[in-house]
Scaffold this motif. Structure first.
Motif, PDB file in Angstrom:
ATOM      1  N   ARG B 126       0.774  -1.494   0.045  1.00  0.00           N
ATOM      2  CA  ARG B 126       0.137   0.017  -0.231  1.00  0.00           C
ATOM      3  C   ARG B 126       0.907   1.343   0.171  1.00  0.00           C
ATOM      4  O   ARG B 126       0.542   2.266  -0.651  1.00  0.00           O
ATOM      5  CB  ARG B 126      -1.094   0.207   1.150  1.00  0.00           C
ATOM      6  N   GLU B 127       1.904   1.113   0.732  1.00  0.00           N
ATOM      7  CA  GLU B 127       2.880   2.256   0.713  1.00  0.00           C
ATOM      8  C   GLU B 127       3.314   2.742  -0.518  1.00  0.00           C
ATOM      9  O   GLU B 127       3.438   3.928  -1.115  1.00  0.00           O
ATOM     10  CB  GLU B 127       3.794   1.986   1.732  1.00  0.00           C
ATOM     11  N   ARG B 128       3.729   1.558  -1.334  1.00  0.00           N
ATOM     12  CA  ARG B 128       4.278   1.755  -2.923  1.00  0.00           C
ATOM     13  C   ARG B 128       2.914   2.307  -3.679  1.00  0.00           C
ATOM     14  O   ARG B 128       3.431   3.224  -4.443  1.00  0.00           O
ATOM     15  CB  ARG B 128       4.408   0.425  -3.416  1.00  0.00           C
ATOM     16  N   LEU B 129       1.776   2.018  -3.670  1.00  0.00           N
ATOM     17  CA  LEU B 129       0.672   2.613  -4.271  1.00  0.00           C
ATOM     18  C   LEU B 129       0.513   3.917  -3.874  1.00  0.00           C
ATOM     19  O   LEU B 129       0.033   4.747  -4.747  1.00  0.00           O
ATOM     20  CB  LEU B 129      -0.471   1.488  -4.072  1.00  0.00           C
ATOM     21  N   ALA B 130       0.607   4.318  -2.606  1.00  0.00           N
ATOM     22  CA  ALA B 130       0.261   5.671  -2.224  1.00  0.00           C
ATOM     23  C   ALA B 130       1.282   6.664  -2.714  1.00  0.00           C
ATOM     24  O   ALA B 130       1.043   7.846  -2.398  1.00  0.00           O
ATOM     25  CB  ALA B 130       0.148   5.698  -0.527  1.00  0.00           C
ATOM     26  N   ALA B 131       2.484   6.186  -3.092  1.00  0.00           N
ATOM     27  CA  ALA B 131       3.630   6.893  -3.479  1.00  0.00           C
ATOM     28  C   ALA B 131       3.434   7.501  -4.652  1.00  0.00           C
ATOM     29  O   ALA B 131       4.087   8.201  -5.297  1.00  0.00           O
ATOM     30  CB  ALA B 131       5.012   6.230  -3.465  1.00  0.00           C
ATOM     31  N   VAL B 132       2.533   6.912  -5.579  1.00  0.00           N
ATOM     32  CA  VAL B 132       2.263   7.366  -6.982  1.00  0.00           C
ATOM     33  C   VAL B 132       0.934   8.093  -7.084  1.00  0.00           C
ATOM     34  O   VAL B 132      -0.019   7.468  -6.956  1.00  0.00           O
ATOM     35  CB  VAL B 132       2.373   6.343  -8.225  1.00  0.00           C
ATOM     36  N   SER B 133       1.103   9.396  -7.564  1.00  0.00           N
ATOM     37  CA  SER B 133      -0.294  10.060  -7.780  1.00  0.00           C
ATOM     38  C   SER B 133      -0.904  10.071  -9.252  1.00  0.00           C
ATOM     39  O   SER B 133       0.059   9.653 -10.203  1.00  0.00           O
ATOM     40  CB  SER B 133      -0.055  11.637  -7.384  1.00  0.00           C
ATOM     41  N   LEU B 134      -2.027  10.588  -9.600  1.00  0.00           N
ATOM     42  CA  LEU B 134      -2.601  10.578 -10.703  1.00  0.00           C
ATOM     43  C   LEU B 134      -1.623  11.636 -11.485  1.00  0.00           C
ATOM     44  O   LEU B 134      -1.236  11.619 -12.914  1.00  0.00           O
ATOM     45  CB  LEU B 134      -4.015  10.955 -10.902  1.00  0.00           C
ATOM     46  N   ALA B 135      -1.155  12.749 -10.896  1.00  0.00           N
ATOM     47  CA  ALA B 135      -0.291  13.580 -11.493  1.00  0.00           C
ATOM     48  C   ALA B 135       1.033  13.155 -12.228  1.00  0.00           C
ATOM     49  O   ALA B 135       1.440  13.255 -13.161  1.00  0.00           O
ATOM     50  CB  ALA B 135       0.154  14.958 -10.582  1.00  0.00           C
ATOM     51  N   ASP B 136       1.528  12.184 -11.168  1.00  0.00           N
ATOM     52  CA  ASP B 136       2.855  11.364 -11.685  1.00  0.00           C
ATOM     53  C   ASP B 136       2.559  10.450 -12.804  1.00  0.00           C
ATOM     54  O   ASP B 136       3.133  10.633 -13.803  1.00  0.00           O
ATOM     55  CB  ASP B 136       3.232  10.474 -10.730  1.00  0.00           C
ATOM     56  N   LEU B 137       1.331   9.983 -13.036  1.00  0.00           N
ATOM     57  CA  LEU B 137       0.944   9.016 -13.900  1.00  0.00           C
ATOM     58  C   LEU B 137       0.804   9.849 -15.198  1.00  0.00           C
ATOM     59  O   LEU B 137       1.191   9.605 -16.279  1.00  0.00           O
ATOM     60  CB  LEU B 137      -0.255   8.358 -13.760  1.00  0.00           C
ATOM     61  N   ALA B 138       0.093  11.041 -14.992  1.00  0.00           N
ATOM     62  CA  ALA B 138      -0.071  11.813 -16.313  1.00  0.00           C
ATOM     63  C   ALA B 138       1.222  12.395 -16.843  1.00  0.00           C
ATOM     64  O   ALA B 138       1.435  12.531 -18.068  1.00  0.00           O
ATOM     65  CB  ALA B 138      -0.836  13.071 -15.861  1.00  0.00           C
ATOM     66  N   ARG B 139       2.165  12.490 -16.213  1.00  0.00           N
ATOM     67  CA  ARG B 139       3.409  12.968 -16.371  1.00  0.00           C
ATOM     68  C   ARG B 139       4.169  11.982 -17.338  1.00  0.00           C
ATOM     69  O   ARG B 139       4.841  12.131 -18.277  1.00  0.00           O
ATOM     70  CB  ARG B 139       4.425  13.279 -15.311  1.00  0.00           C
ATOM     71  N   THR B 140       4.076  10.611 -16.745  1.00  0.00           N
ATOM     72  CA  THR B 140       4.757   9.451 -17.318  1.00  0.00           C
ATOM     73  C   THR B 140       3.915   9.489 -18.703  1.00  0.00           C
ATOM     74  O   THR B 140       4.617   9.085 -19.914  1.00  0.00           O
ATOM     75  CB  THR B 140       4.457   8.187 -16.592  1.00  0.00           C
ATOM     76  N   LEU B 141       2.610   9.472 -18.770  1.00  0.00           N
ATOM     77  CA  LEU B 141       2.095   9.351 -20.055  1.00  0.00           C
ATOM     78  C   LEU B 141       2.203  10.373 -20.990  1.00  0.00           C
ATOM     79  O   LEU B 141       2.697   9.946 -22.277  1.00  0.00           O
ATOM     80  CB  LEU B 141       0.466   9.043 -19.809  1.00  0.00           C
ATOM     81  N   ALA B 142       2.368  11.663 -20.377  1.00  0.00           N
ATOM     82  CA  ALA B 142       2.587  12.611 -21.501  1.00  0.00           C
ATOM     83  C   ALA B 142       3.938  12.412 -22.045  1.00  0.00           C
ATOM     84  O   ALA B 142       4.380  12.842 -23.213  1.00  0.00           O
ATOM     85  CB  ALA B 142       2.619  13.953 -21.009  1.00  0.00           C
TER      86      ALA B 142
END
Lengths: 161, 161
Positions: B126-142
């Motif tokens: 859970r800690e690992r999942l809590a460390a990634v936000s949707l903003a992080d994901l959006a950055r990666t995808l972009a």
DNA sequence: ATATTACGGATATTTCATATCCTCAGAGAT
DNA sequence: ATCTCTGAGGATATGAAATATCCGTAATAT
């Protein structure tokens, strides 16, 4: 998402086997009685452990199971994976492929960014499980359990020749 | 042990919603079409996200969902727990209580040593999942998606006024 | 020889994920 | 006002998987 009941049983059984006298076997029947779980179904979990090479079984009266290696060489992850399987808790069905806006050129995209995060968390989970061995567990239990209960366990096991 | 399919869908939907123009809503129907998944069942997952306060829905034509907070304030864990629940993957049924050798004196033993290890691993997950936000994901995808596909996504969304 | 055991296959039962359908109330368009 | 579209939520069907039991076989100790 929930682990099988068999995982809990297998872990407790391994804890018992780790505390067994040298070369001593303990049968499925006794392990089932000790934990109050159905013997037949527990047998399936023990067979999985056997197939994974974590325990070894022997036939006949006074037969049963014992650890196949030293307790320090068997981790929680070994046991969990033997019963539950090695596949990740997150399965990527590649639904991005269904996106009508995707590039038709089939750029060899690596794995989905979302799946990578989920798999990373899964890896962290497994790493934590791999960090604890049955020897560690035995140490903890020896430290926490009341001494008289440990003694009684020894007698109980001794009683089943 | 396997996460629900809805978890994957919810994550992908949130990724889309995070990329939406300000104050824009996207309907369940469009999200389902975009991912090629059953609309009715996807609706259940989105309702769970709504109930968890991660997204907010509005009624009527041109209704649908949008993020309830900024993308940086929503983590993978939030989404996973909204759909899958907050309870640990390992449930301790206290089978040690069935042990005939246990001390009858009911020493207030803390939680089972085995359960503690399993819960610890669950926490690491859970800690690992809590460390990634949707903003992080959006950055990666972009960063990873081909620009023309991103452009086409914009048009596709624009087309559904 | 007999009893006991692990092993594996077949099968029943129950639970849960998946999926669909329906009704309702709110919101926008005409 | 009326109509259509939407999310919310309940009821229900379906399929797969976990749970559990039973049986036959081979091996082993007594």
């Amino acid at each position: 998402m929930q682990l099988r009941n068999q995982v809990e049983w297998a872990l407790h059984c391994c804890a018992i086997l780790a505390g067994l006298p040298e070369a001593r076997f303990l049968s499925t029947k006794d392990l089932a009685k000790l934990h109050g779980v159905p013997k037949e179904y527990l047998g399936k979990a023990l067979q999985a452990l056997s197939q994974a090479g974590l325990v070894e079984g022997t036939l006949g009266p006074s037969g049963g199971y014992r650890l196949a290696r030293e307790a320090a060489g068997i981790t929680f992850l070994d046991i969990v994976e033997a019963v539950e399987g090695k596949s990740s808790s997150f399965v990527c069905t590649e639904i991005r492929k269904n996106n009508p806006c995707r590039t038709p050129g089939m750029r060899k995209n690596g794995p989905c960014a979302i799946a990578r995060v989920m798999w990373d968390a899964d890896r962290a989970w497994r790493e934590r499980l791999a960090a604890v061995s049955l020897a560690d567990l035995a140490r903890t239990l020896a430290d926490e359990l009341p001494p008289d209960q440990i003694a009684r366990m020894g007698e109980w096991i001794e009683a089943r020749s």
